[in-house]
Design an enzyme around this catalytic site. Structure first.
Site, PDB file in Angstrom:
ATOM      1  N   ASP A 146       0.673  -1.466   0.020  1.00 53.37           N
ATOM      2  CA  ASP A 146      -0.068  -0.119   0.173  1.00 53.37           C
ATOM      3  C   ASP A 146       0.951   1.210   0.030  1.00 53.37           C
ATOM      4  O   ASP A 146       2.127   1.229  -0.383  1.00 53.37           O
ATOM      5  CB  ASP A 146      -1.046  -0.285   1.213  1.00 53.37           C
TER       6      ASP A 146
ATOM      7  N   HIS B  10      -3.630   6.045   2.873  1.00 58.09           N
ATOM      8  CA  HIS B  10      -4.597   5.058   2.581  1.00 58.09           C
ATOM      9  C   HIS B  10      -4.062   3.735   3.226  1.00 58.09           C
ATOM     10  O   HIS B  10      -5.107   3.000   3.730  1.00 58.09           O
ATOM     11  CB  HIS B  10      -4.588   4.872   1.037  1.00 58.09           C
TER      12      HIS B  10
ATOM     13  N   SER C 159     -11.362  -1.477  -1.149  1.00 58.35           N
ATOM     14  CA  SER C 159      -9.974  -1.143  -0.100  1.00 58.35           C
ATOM     15  C   SER C 159     -10.112  -1.899   1.112  1.00 58.35           C
ATOM     16  O   SER C 159      -9.364  -2.211   1.750  1.00 58.35           O
ATOM     17  CB  SER C 159      -9.602   0.330  -0.121  1.00 58.35           C
TER      18      SER C 159
END
Length: 544
Positions: free
Chosen positions: A153, A209, A377
């Protein structure tokens, strides 16, 4: 404008053909190809990346594909990828709520922020695994495990929620000049510093994120210690009892390079049994495919996000989730429905919680907070955590003894995952997978026998010479054209006037055809001959 472009080529495994191909590349292009991922010095059982070589060629953008075709025509070259960043004109629909704004749950229709725990039955599953261990029927005692989970990520932050992330084991593949400078002050090489720099890179702007997706797995309730603002910490990771290792592969949630493949290979060297990737690419890259297959052949369970809402685009299909070796989880809601903006299709295995997710995030200036978010996600790390608990419960020794071929372990998990799924009335299994994740049922489901499992792989192992990795912007005159990808099979006799109508009609009739171009004005015309040639070749290679 001329500049250096990176190229990757897949060379034949035959030593004579390989040497002949490398020699020709050196003679024609005056460069020396080098192994892109190093040699197999780590005793990986199935090292599929060893035959990918990389080099740089000085070229204009318009000539890149000509050079790629020249490379593809060399005997012994099986595939060619010019690594070119594709510029696209859509952005994520991300909630820009003020820091820590809870948005009153009842007024806004939000569910209990912890709903995904009870919905997926993680607490009950952990309790069941512990009880089974106590009577000698399981291998997980309810405490810490030695399982390594690779988290590919944007990296981690110092959010108090992420105290259990194994940051000292992480890797950084972004490695900008700023990364190198900052590494001096933290006393670690920049490649081992996977910290998110919180730069909102466009067009996919989602700094922090990695903090949000990691928090879903290993988040620890902070009781608001170290949190900026007054929003309560309602979060809990679904399975914080594992080693989550961060691999920082991008500043955004979309990639156009081979950093993912490098990170995946390192994760296998680090003995990660599960990979979670809430990150994707819009185009197929051979090194991505080989990395996925290498993980599969080594028995690593790779859970990849299929993608979800994007402005102006209802659905999109992404890599590596499209590769059949991965486990793919679309989005389910708190009321046990499939989210209409989550991707659906034949490649989807299951659905898991991913809408109305209350997750940790960070901003510059050591501002640590929470926000509502959504998308695959989050269904992806929840499913990856379920895979880790499944491995812990059954025990690596037991699984390795039963499944002598490493890939069988991946297929055994897929089988149990789908067979144990909760299927609400009216659930469309053709679009949204077998049902909704039920971790308790997953652990209770009997292991399938090895002979009942089937190896899965893409339809083609070697690319056709007539088809190369397509950077769509090189074949579209106006850069403001948005597109839905994957690809469509278009016969050469179709003319300019009906090309878009034909694609749309075919897409509605044939689930295999999923490409649609949207043209904003008459000025946005496509070079139809080039488009048809490349799309047809691309489609033929993938069996469309």
């Amino acid at each position: 404008m001329f500049k250096y472009y990176n190229f990757e080529v897949l060379i034949s495994d035959n030593e004579e053909e390989k040497q002949r191909a490398l020699t020709q590349i050196k003679q024609i292009f005056k460069v020396t190809p080098r192994p892109a991922f190093g040699r197999n010095s780590h005793n990986l059982k199935n090292d599929r990346l060893k035959n990918i070589y990389s080099f740089k060629l000085f070229s204009s953008r318009s000539l890149v594909w000509d050079k790629a075709q020249m490379l593809a025509n060399i005997d012994g070259v099986l595939d060619v990828d010019p690594i070119i960043k594709t510029k696209v004109s859509f952005e994520l629909e991300e909630d820009e709520a003020p820091l820590n704004e809870m948005q009153n749950i009842r007024q806004k229709g939000r569910p209990d922020p912890k709903w995904y725990l009870s919905n997926s039955k993680f607490p009950e599953a952990i309790a069941y695994a512990k009880a089974q261990y106590q009577i000698g029927e399981g291998h997980y005692n309810g405490g810490e495990t030695n399982l390594n989970l690779a988290h590919l990520d944007t990296g981690y932050t110092d959010h108090p929620e992420l105290s259990k992330v194994k940051r000292e084991l992480g890797y950084n593949y972004v490695n900008t000049i700023l990364d190198r400078i900052l590494s001096i002050f933290i006393g670690r090489p920049s490649k081992r510093n996977a910290k998110d720099r919180l730069r909102n890179a466009r067009p996919f702007k989602w700094a922090s994120h990695g903090t949000s997706t990691a928090g879903i797995i290993v988040g620890i309730n902070t009781n608001n210690r170290g949190i900026t603002g007054d929003a309560p910490d309602f979060t809990n990771g679904v399975f914080p009892h594992l080693n989550l290792i961060p691999y920082r592969i991008s500043e955004t949630i979309v990639s156009f390079n081979n950093k993912m493949a490098h990170a995946a290979r390192q994760a296998m060297i680090d003995r990660c049994q599960v990979i979670t990737m809430s990150h994707a690419g819009l185009l197929r890259i051979r090194s991505w495919k080989e990395a996925v297959r290498e993980a599969y052949e080594n028995g690593v369970i790779w859970v990849a996000a299929p993608g979800s809402h994007i402005k102006g685009v209802k659905k999109i299909w992404t890599y590596p989730a499209k590769f059949p070796e991965t486990i793919t989880a679309t989005v389910s809601t708190f009321d046990n429905k499939a989210w209409e903006k989550g991707f659906g299709g034949k490649e989807v295995d299951i659905a898991a919680p991913g809408l109305d997710m209350y997750v940790p995030f960070s901003r510059k200036g050591k501002k640590y907070a929470y926000r509502w978010s959504e998308g695959s996600s989050f269904s992806t790390p929840i499913t990856a955590a379920a895979a880790a608990l499944w491995l812990a419960h059954h025990g690596q020794d037991k699984l390795n003894a039963l499944y002598l071929k490493p890939w069988q372990k991946v297929e055994a998990f897929r089988n149990c995952l789908k067979e144990s799924a909760r299927r609400p009335d009216g659930w469309n299994t053709q679009i949204y997978g077998a049902g909704i994740l039920d971790v308790l049922s997953l652990l209770k489901h009997p292991l399938p026998m090895p002979e009942s499992l089937h190896h899965t792989s893409s339809k083609t192992d070697e690319c056709s010479k007539k088809s190369l990795m397509v950077d769509w912007n090189d074949y579209i005159l106006n850069k403001e054209i948005t597109f839905h990808t994957c690809c469509a099979k278009i016969e050469s006799q179709e003319n300019d006037d009906n090309i878009f109508q034909k694609v749309e009609q075919r897409a509605s009739k044939d689930a295999k055809i999923k490409m649609k171009h949207i043209v904003s004005s008459e000025e946005n015309k496509i070079k139809s001959a080039e488009l048809k040639s490349h799309v047809k070749g691309f489609a033929d290679d993938w069996g469309y």
